[in-house]
Every structure is written in C-alpha cells, then in structure tokens.
Scaffold this motif. Structure first.
Motif, PDB file in Angstrom:
ATOM      1  N   ILE A  73       0.857  -1.197   0.000  1.00 44.03           N
ATOM      2  CA  ILE A  73       0.000   0.000   0.000  1.00 44.03           C
ATOM      3  C   ILE A  73       0.892   1.246   0.000  1.00 44.03           C
ATOM      4  N   GLU A  74       0.292   2.373  -0.312  1.00 38.74           N
ATOM      5  CA  GLU A  74       1.034   3.644  -0.228  1.00 38.74           C
ATOM      6  C   GLU A  74       1.350   3.929   1.232  1.00 38.74           C
ATOM      7  N   ALA A  75       2.507   4.544   1.496  1.00 35.89           N
ATOM      8  CA  ALA A  75       2.848   4.864   2.890  1.00 35.89           C
ATOM      9  C   ALA A  75       2.023   6.065   3.359  1.00 35.89           C
ATOM     10  N   GLY A  76       1.664   6.078   4.637  1.00 29.67           N
ATOM     11  CA  GLY A  76       0.982   7.248   5.203  1.00 29.67           C
ATOM     12  C   GLY A  76      -0.421   6.955   5.686  1.00 29.67           C
ATOM     13  N   GLU A  77      -0.861   7.798   6.630  1.00 26.85           N
ATOM     14  CA  GLU A  77      -2.150   7.609   7.303  1.00 26.85           C
ATOM     15  C   GLU A  77      -3.326   7.533   6.318  1.00 26.85           C
ATOM     16  N   LYS A  78      -3.218   8.257   5.194  1.00 26.42           N
ATOM     17  CA  LYS A  78      -4.363   8.291   4.265  1.00 26.42           C
ATOM     18  C   LYS A  78      -4.676   6.907   3.668  1.00 26.42           C
TER      19      LYS A  78
END
Ligand code: GLY
Length: 344
Positions: A65-70
């Motif tokens: 997945i993409e890194a980061g809270e979103k």
C-alpha cells in the motif's frame, strides 16, 4: 532474544530479537498454507526481500500500500479482502503485517474481518508500532468522520520484533516512537531514564511491552484500566488534530505528557521535587513541549473528541511516577488549568 507472553482472549508470544530469522518458525507454527505479506512502499524497499528470504518454501502473496495515514481507508481495506479472496486465501492461511502503525492497523483489521478472522502475525518495523500498536489487539481504519472510527479488537497470533529495524529510522520517526516510550516511563518504573538513554535496544522494547502487556491483560477491551495507556493523549490528540497531522503522534504525546504533569500538579498539589522528577523523564529527547495552540482551542477540540462524555473527559493524571489515576474532569476545569500553566 527476549520473549514475552500475552495471555488475553488469545495467548501469544512477542519475540524481540535482531534479524528476521525466527519468522519461518512463526509461519510453520501458525500458517497451514499461504501468507499475505501486507506492507507499504517504504518498508517494502527496506525489508521485504529479507522477509521473503526467510519465508522461502511458503507461498507468499505480497500486497503493497502507499505509505501514510491516508492509506488506512475503507477502499484499501476492501481491496485487501478482495485480494485475499481472489488469491483463494482460506482460514488456515495467514496475514503478516510488515510495517508501522498504519500497516498494522489496516492489515490487522483485514485479518480480523476476512472469513471472520484469519491468522495475524505482526511484524512491526517502527519503534512506535513495536512498543505500542502491534500489541494489544486494536485494529482500525479511518472514516471521513474521524480517525480509527471503524475497527475491532483482534489479537495477533504472534508478534515478531526485529530491533535492527530501528537503526534505519530517521530522527523524526525515532522521536515519534520515543513519545510513547516516555509515556511508559511515567506510567511504570520498569522503564527508566537510564534504559532510554542506552538506546532502542531489545531490552527497552521488552520493558515497554511488559508494562503494556500487564495493562492489556488486566483490561483487554478498555473497560477501565487500559485507559491509563492514554496518558498524554487527551491533550496530545487535540494538538495532533489542530496541527492537521503535520506533527508526529509521538511529538504530540510528549506535549500532552507535559500538560498531564501540569494538570496532575494542580489536581493533587504535588511537590516541586515530584514534578521535577516527572519533567526530567521528558528531557530524554529534545521534544518541543510547547502546545502551539491556546487553551480555548485545545479544550474545544477535546470536547468534540469521541472519548469525551458530555462536558467531562476521562483524564489520565499522575500522583507520581508509576502512579497513574483516571480522573473524570470537567473540560472547562482542564481549560482553566492549561490557561494558567501555559499563560493563554
Ligand atoms: N494504544 C493504546 C492501547 O493500545 O490501548
């Protein structure tokens, strides 16, 4: 290698070691077939090859997945459960969550929901995830209405911590983890200033998790005592939100801990030397302990938080180091104390 057992609705071991060499044993023990390795794009570059090398002989499907809270969203959750179904994952198969808090929460929720629960092995790679979110069974995704609004209590089957991962963490990420470490040092004397200064070794992670383990064993579903783990989080979360998540969680927790000490001093009439001892714990890192927002903004934000009850909040205060107390206090009283202490 250090080991710690957590005995709650599921009994599981936390292994704290260097390297990933014990992972294949965890896979042998808990997985009857395929492994879904869920990670993010940053962690993938750093550690996936080593992990895949250890899991040779198993059929591994990697989801990045993409890194980061979103990324902790419903769309990714659905895409992961659909991905498991498309690859024919069954109940005897396993999810390995390789990453920090975002991966742990999302992969944990995925494992808890797919076929009403498949094996989950947590492999935290950030100090923050190792000492906090990978243990205790909280999983979640964010909704547009707020963070962590959809989730479950779902304990992992094993937690595997490779302390070597923390050597690669950038300074900001180390600080992020240290906010929670410092919290443990105020909650319980087993985590000492000296051990924190020695660095992020296996013993420090073990000491923090011994504290968390005991709390979670006493109150798995946060009906009471587990709330003490929210020390520093009432004000910390408010600052995190007001700063629109531009500050790390750990930095905000450190600010919230300084505020909790100020509130405790007022509530219990603590002596100057007791307060000094507590504040000294916060000097382990060059945290900026100013709030950056006024008492009005902070208290308005707290009153909108899902953890507030009417005009009151369960505030974790300290009678001394290692003596946390849960106090129901009026938000307007909290506002007054913050305003007096911070002068705004
Ligand atoms: N992070 C707080 C808890 O696990 O309860």
């Amino acid at each position: 290698m250090l080991k710690l057992n957590v005995n709650v609705s599921r009994s599981y071991d936390i292994t704290i070691t260097k390297g990933f060499s014990g992972l294949s044993a965890a896979a042998e023990k808990f997985c009857g077939g395929k492994i879904a390795l869920i990670t993010d794009e940053n962690v993938d570059k750093l550690f996936s090859d080593d992990v895949l090398n250890e899991l040779k002989g198993f059929e591994v499907v990697k989801f990045v997945i993409e890194a980061g809270e979103k990324s902790k969203n419903g769309e990714n959750f659905l895409s992961l459960v659909n991905g498991l179904a498309e690859h024919g994952f069954q109940r005897r198969d396993a999810v390995f969550a390789l990453g920090g808090g975002v991966v742990g929460d999302l992969a944990g929720f995925t494992a808890s929901a797919y076929m009403r629960g498949i094996t989950l092995v947590a492999v935290p790679t950030s100090l923050l995830a190792a000492v906090d979110s990978s243990v205790g069974g909280k999983t979640a995704i964010d909704l547009p209405a707020g963070k962590n609004l959809c989730g479950s209590f779902y304990q992992p089957f094993a937690v595997y911590i490779n302390a070597d991962c923390f050597r690669t963490l950038p300074q900001k990420e180390k600080k992020n983890g240290l906010g929670e470490v410092v919290k443990y040092a105020l909650l319980d004397r087993r985590v000492t200033l000296e051990s924190m200064l020695e660095g992020f070794d296996e013993q420090l992670v073990y000491d923090c998790l011994s504290v968390k383990r005991d709390v979670v064993q006493a109150d798995e579903f946060e009906g009471g005592k587990r709330m003490i783990l929210n020390l520093g989080h009432t004000v910390g979360h408010a600052v995190e939100k007001l700063a629109d998540y531009t500050l790390s969680h750990g930095e905000c927790v450190a600010k919230g801990l300084a505020a909790a000490i100020a509130v405790s001093k007022k509530l219990y009439g603590l002596s100057g030397s007791e307060v000094e001892k507590m504040r000294k714990v916060l000097t382990v890192c060059d945290f900026d302990l100013s709030l950056g927002f006024g008492a009005d903004e902070i208290s308005d934000c707290i009153s909108r938080d899902k953890k507030s009850e009417g005009d009151e909040v369960n505030f974790v205060a300290l009678k001394g180091i290692g003596e946390p107390r849960i106090e129901k206090i009026k938000i307007k009283e909290l506002r007054k104390i913050l305003s007096e202490y911070y002068g705004n």
